[in-house]
Design an enzyme around this catalytic site. Sequence first.
Site, PDB file in Angstrom:
ATOM      1  N   ALA A  62       0.833  -1.203   0.000  1.00  0.00           N
ATOM      2  CA  ALA A  62       0.000   0.000   0.000  1.00  0.00           C
ATOM      3  C   ALA A  62       0.867   1.253   0.000  1.00  0.00           C
ATOM      4  CB  ALA A  62      -0.917  -0.008   1.219  1.00  0.00           C
ATOM      5  N   GLY A  73       0.757  -5.729   0.177  1.00  0.00           N
ATOM      6  CA  GLY A  73      -0.090  -5.774  -1.007  1.00  0.00           C
ATOM      7  C   GLY A  73       0.665  -6.151  -2.259  1.00  0.00           C
ATOM      8  N   GLU A 112       0.603  -9.864  -2.188  1.00  0.00           N
ATOM      9  CA  GLU A 112      -0.768 -10.305  -2.468  1.00  0.00           C
ATOM     10  C   GLU A 112      -1.101 -10.135  -3.950  1.00  0.00           C
ATOM     11  OE1 GLU A 112      -3.301  -9.627   1.575  1.00  0.00           O
ATOM     12  OE2 GLU A 112      -2.412  -7.818   0.717  1.00  0.00           O
ATOM     13  N   GLU A 120       1.843  -6.754   7.658  1.00  0.00           N
ATOM     14  CA  GLU A 120       0.701  -6.005   8.197  1.00  0.00           C
ATOM     15  C   GLU A 120       0.557  -6.126   9.710  1.00  0.00           C
ATOM     16  OE1 GLU A 120      -0.122  -6.687   3.868  1.00  0.00           O
ATOM     17  OE2 GLU A 120       0.697  -7.875   5.523  1.00  0.00           O
TER      18      GLU A 120
END
Length: 697
Positions: free
Chosen positions: A61, A102, A105, A125
């Site tokens: 992010a 992210g 991911e 995270e």
Amino acid sequence: MSATYELRGDVAVVTLNNPPVNGLGHETRKAFAAGIERAQGDAAVRAIVITGAGKAFSGGADIREFGSPKALAEPNLLSLIKLLEDCDKPVVAAIHSVCMGGGLELSLGAHYRVAAPGANVALPEVKIGLVPGAGGTQRLPRVLGVETALNMIVSGEPVKSELLASLPGQKLFDRLIDGDLLDGAVAFAREVADRRPLPRVRDLKCAHPQGDAYFQFARNTVKAMARHFPAPARCVDCVEQSTKTKFDDGMVYERSAFLALMSTPECKALRHAFFGERAASKIPDVPDDTPVREVRKVAVIGAGTMGGGISMNFLNAGIPVTIVETKAEALERGVGVVRKNYEAQVKKGKLAQDKYEQRMALLTTTLAYDDVRDADLVIEAVFEDIGVKEQVFRQLDAVAKPGAILASNTSTLDLDRIAAFTQRPQDVVGMHFFSPANVMKLLEVVRGAKTAKDVLATVMAVGKKIKKTAVVSGVCDGFIGNRMVEQYIRQALFMLEEGATPTQIDKAIEKFGFAMGPFRMSDLAGNDIGWAIRKRRYVEKPQIRYSRVADRLCEQGRFGQKTGAGWYDYRPGRRDAIPSPLVEQMIADHRKELGVPPRQLGDDEVVQRLVFALVNEGAKILEEGIASKASDIDMVYLTGYGFPLHRGGPMCYADTFGLFNVVQAMKRFAKNPHDDAAFWQPAPLLTRLVAESRTLT
């Protein structure tokens, strides 16, 4: 352009391009999605490679959008991953350097993954109080196995790509590519261009042979290691769902856990600390592009505990150090301690023998100030006395080369007075390390009235190089940390006079989450240090009320662990704090002499008086401009004073508690006849923020 599109024959390459780590901000997501759609619509394209420009695949992010509506705006990360999974042409993720959060991911949405050796792969995270929110807990176990994936998710620590690629049965990487990664990825994409059906991570089976027993073991382990933080346990829950439910149901569970954690005080505290650490390096009037001075050689004046610890920071970073002392015995003793510290690390397997030898080879010693003539940075670490500092800085001024930075490790003294001992006050700065200096993360950088901006920028860069959290403070008695801790200690001592014991006070604040209470902390640091500061400070400011019970302790020679007796008793070779009947009697006698009837103090009162004393003084420091922002104060306390991370620092905690409630508590404490009513008048900043319904952080 935040994502670029390129054709390599029949392979389209879509590259994330959002420096410095290709954060997945909204503009980047839009440009990336457009690139994938363009490749999909081009009949000449047989396969797609996705990668990242520069020094990262993707760090996840974009922190600049964290918590804002942009973070969820379409296409959001979940939409991008679905776009890759639903693509009817093979998508190959070419992973290098950094692939985290992210970014990892996103790569798990690709049909295939290839990687360069040395890439750092992680789902971090949990470090900001969350579970991965875009399928990390559901997809990673499917490609790495439950145990490996859970360890990565719960720890948040990066793992090298070559290690992951070597695991038996792993399906994270289809190939490890030496040489040019993009060339290798394009070649691999051509190999798989015609394979069908296209593999999807979501379709892989996920199970653990021990099932319930394994997850219960994992929960027990996590609970013991992270009792103040809910996120690690929720990570276990989410990974368990990957083994027990359909993929889509697991995704719903993960998203629910993510959103629930987002609103917890622990998550808010961790995010505050995360952003606070990055914000600490930003100085309002010192631009990021301020030129810095070169620091290739460092000199440290003083071979004591602090001097040796400070030197180790630079040796660890590969920077040559010269230690200066006045006596050969002191020099030999100091170097011996440095050697002993390194040997202990070697013995524990934390440092390779050759690294130890390399570091010691960078260390030179001398009894002559002339030998620091070529140093770029000189750090004074001598006794905390203005007369001693004056002697040192006058000598340094005479021998240091033009442009050398002269730094003082003073913890309380007036840096402007120290700078005035030289003909170059613009080159003088405070570098206040915390003991043990080779371990503690905090570096308080004290900016004098005449400290040059390039000196400040240089010292902040040096702090980063030696892996410290550097926080800028203006000049005042005690700077940020020690000025605030004075009020904390004053309250602890007042409470002794009112009826509490050292053990009760320490236990109450340690239960709140502090690493150690004020009395164990004082015994560790040395009670004589505080005694010397009180002698100076309260002579200069006789109007300040303070308890003399700590002076009585020191008059008995009870200086703490180093003398085997302080607020507690200590056995030889051990650090266990044993309550002392002698000290409790001394406190009772002192209380009797004052005519103060003892009363029972509750733990809530103990905690609030200690913590809100920090808050009130911190608010004054903010208002005076000694600290530029509340998060700087929190970083000082999180990294230098053992304030509980899950509470985010004193200023963050005050916001969580509610500033209105904090002010009301202060007004109650002001009515206590034995306390300092003047101190408990809420700082004007607090009163103003309450009136405006605003917060400190």
